[in-house]
Scaffold this motif. Structure first.
Motif, mmCIF file in Angstrom:
data_model
loop_
_atom_site.group_PDB
_atom_site.id
_atom_site.type_symbol
_atom_site.label_atom_id
_atom_site.label_comp_id
_atom_site.label_asym_id
_atom_site.label_seq_id
_atom_site.Cartn_x
_atom_site.Cartn_y
_atom_site.Cartn_z
ATOM 1 N N ASP A 270 0.817 -1.212 0.000
ATOM 2 C CA ASP A 270 0.000 0.000 0.000
ATOM 3 C C ASP A 270 0.853 1.265 0.000
ATOM 4 N N ARG A 271 2.010 1.202 0.654
ATOM 5 C CA ARG A 271 2.852 2.387 0.769
ATOM 6 C C ARG A 271 4.099 2.316 -0.106
ATOM 7 N N SER A 273 5.380 1.555 -4.086
ATOM 8 C CA SER A 273 5.113 1.301 -5.501
ATOM 9 C C SER A 273 6.426 0.984 -6.198
ATOM 10 N N ARG A 303 9.571 3.693 6.277
ATOM 11 C CA ARG A 303 8.492 3.202 7.134
ATOM 12 C C ARG A 303 8.605 3.760 8.556
ATOM 13 N N LYS A 311 4.840 7.659 1.490
ATOM 14 C CA LYS A 311 4.844 6.568 0.527
ATOM 15 C C LYS A 311 6.193 6.515 -0.184
ATOM 16 N N TYR A 313 8.539 5.086 -3.556
ATOM 17 C CA TYR A 313 8.447 4.765 -4.977
ATOM 18 C C TYR A 313 9.803 4.203 -5.420
ATOM 19 N N ASP A 329 10.850 8.821 -1.542
ATOM 20 C CA ASP A 329 9.655 8.925 -0.704
ATOM 21 C C ASP A 329 9.218 10.383 -0.603
#
Length: 408
Positions: A270-271, A273, A303, A311, A313, A329
């Motif tokens: 979810d966080r 990609s 995190r 998030k 990437y 991020d």
């Protein structure tokens, strides 16, 4: 026993089994030729009875060796050495059963064609060089039988034929074994992939869904439940990697290349990609695993330190001679000088887990960050092993006070 069962008993799993079977067909044909030669010239021998006695030995050995090579019991060096001794002894016996003039002017007993069988056997067992060596030994025995060696291969091409057979059959045996290994390795990979897919479906439909739910709900509830959510998330990622990873070692113990995409995909969520090229990004298994570990460390920093809503990437790029993985991020970023303070406090996460790891691979790790600007790691490793080794022996990794880490 039925004809089908008899045929099955002759087949085996030996990579060069078809060559052994073809060689025995050649052996029987060469025996027929030797028999015809014996019938045609036996009256020319000085010791005719001895020639038939020696031919009886040849016949018995032909039968024994054919059975031994077909069943597999004779496919060992002790058997081939015994065959070489028998062949050379029979060839040299030409001097005993025939006159010197006849031996010099004719084909030696029991014909060069039949004597070639031992060259074929040695080549199948040991490869082209061994086959050529056995061919030279048989040719030397023929020279002894004839009382000399004629350097004019236009008149006597025996040595050329023996060398050609030894090298040709030897190369065929090496190729057969190599192809067999490749097919066996492909079958193991296919079987492992099928089993991994089956387990992946079962685990994904059960355990992973529960762990993902615990992670999401625990983070929403907060408090002590957040710690449970964190542990569940870690177990979910480990389990996803377990069912998606590719075994980096073959049955022979030699490491294989890994598609980096397959290592990074389980970390998507979810966080997180992940963007990747459409073609495999293959790296040496050790390099790929170390690069993945650096990416995981960067994601862990997002995190735990980038903020609850941050998030990440991940972008994977294959530039031909090197692979670049960017981890960006949209979190709170890192204050100026914070990395140096962490090193001074003994907290070496960035320095050792990312920067030094990349430097050991002969690559580089560069960090671009600032307060409120998020962070972006650019991890680069060369594909060429020589380049990696040369760069890893260079200057060590460094971290400056502006929040940029460079391991080049």
């Amino acid at each position: 026993m039925s004809s089908r069962a008899a045929l099955s008993s002759m087949l085996d799993d030996d990579p060069v089994g078809p060559l052994w079977r073809a060689a025995q067909v050649f052996r029987l044909l060469s025996f027929v030729y030797a028999l015809g030669f014996q019938l045609a010239v036996h009256n020319d021998y000085e010791r005719v009875a001895w020639s038939w006695f020696l031919f009886a030995i040849l016949t018995v050995w032909t039968g024994i060796s054919t059975i031994g090579y077909l069943k597999g019991t004779g496919r060992r060096w002790s058997w081939v050495i015994v065959e070489l001794v028998i062949v050379c002894a029979l060839v040299i016996s030409t001097r005993f059963i025939a006159s010197a003039d006849w031996a010099a002017a004719n084909q030696s007993f029991p014909t060069t064609l039949w004597a070639t069988n031992v060259v074929v056997s040695a080549a199948i067992l040991g490869g082209p060089l061994v086959g050529a060596a056995f061919g030279l030994v048989v040719r030397a025995a023929s020279a002894v039988a004839k009382g000399g060696y004629d350097l004019n291969v236009g008149r006597d091409a025996t040595v050329v034929v023996l060398l050609a057979v030894g090298v040709g059959v030897g190369l065929a045996s090496v190729t057969a074994r190599r192809n067999h290994d490749r097919v066996a390795r492909a079958m193991r990979v296919a079987a492992a992939a099928e089993e991994r897919d089956r387990l992946s479906r079962q685990v994904h439909d059960g355990v992973l869904q529960v762990l993902a739910l615990i992670t999401r709900r625990g983070a929403e509830i907060g408090g002590e439940t957040a710690q449970l959510a964190q542990l569940a998330g870690e177990q979910e990622r480990s389990l996803r990697r377990l069912i998606a990873d590719i075994e980096p070692a073959t049955m022979s113990g030699e490491p294989a290349d890994i598609d980096l995409r397959l290592l990074l995909r389980p970390h998507a969520g979810d966080r997180v990609s992940i963007s990747e090229p459409g073609q495999p990004v293959t790296l040496d298994h050790r390099v790929a695993l170390e690069l993945e570990a650096a990416v995981v460390n960067a994601l862990d920093n997002v995190r735990f330190h980038a903020g609850p809503a941050a998030k990440a990437y991940v972008l994977v790029e294959d530039l031909g001679d090197e692979v670049v993985v960017s981890v960006r991020d949209d979190g709170v970023g890192i204050d100026d000088g914070r990395l140096m303070e962490a090193v001074a406090e003994g907290r070496m996460g960035v320095s050792r887990s990312i920067v030094e790891r990349m430097h050991a691979l002969g690559g580089s790790a560069r960090l671009d960050t600032g307060p409120g600007e998020g962070t972006e790691w650019e991890l680069t490793v060369p594909k060429n092993e020589r380049t990696r080794n040369e760069r890893s022996k260079g200057s060590g990794p460094t971290t400056d006070t502006k929040g940029e880490a460079d391991a080049s």
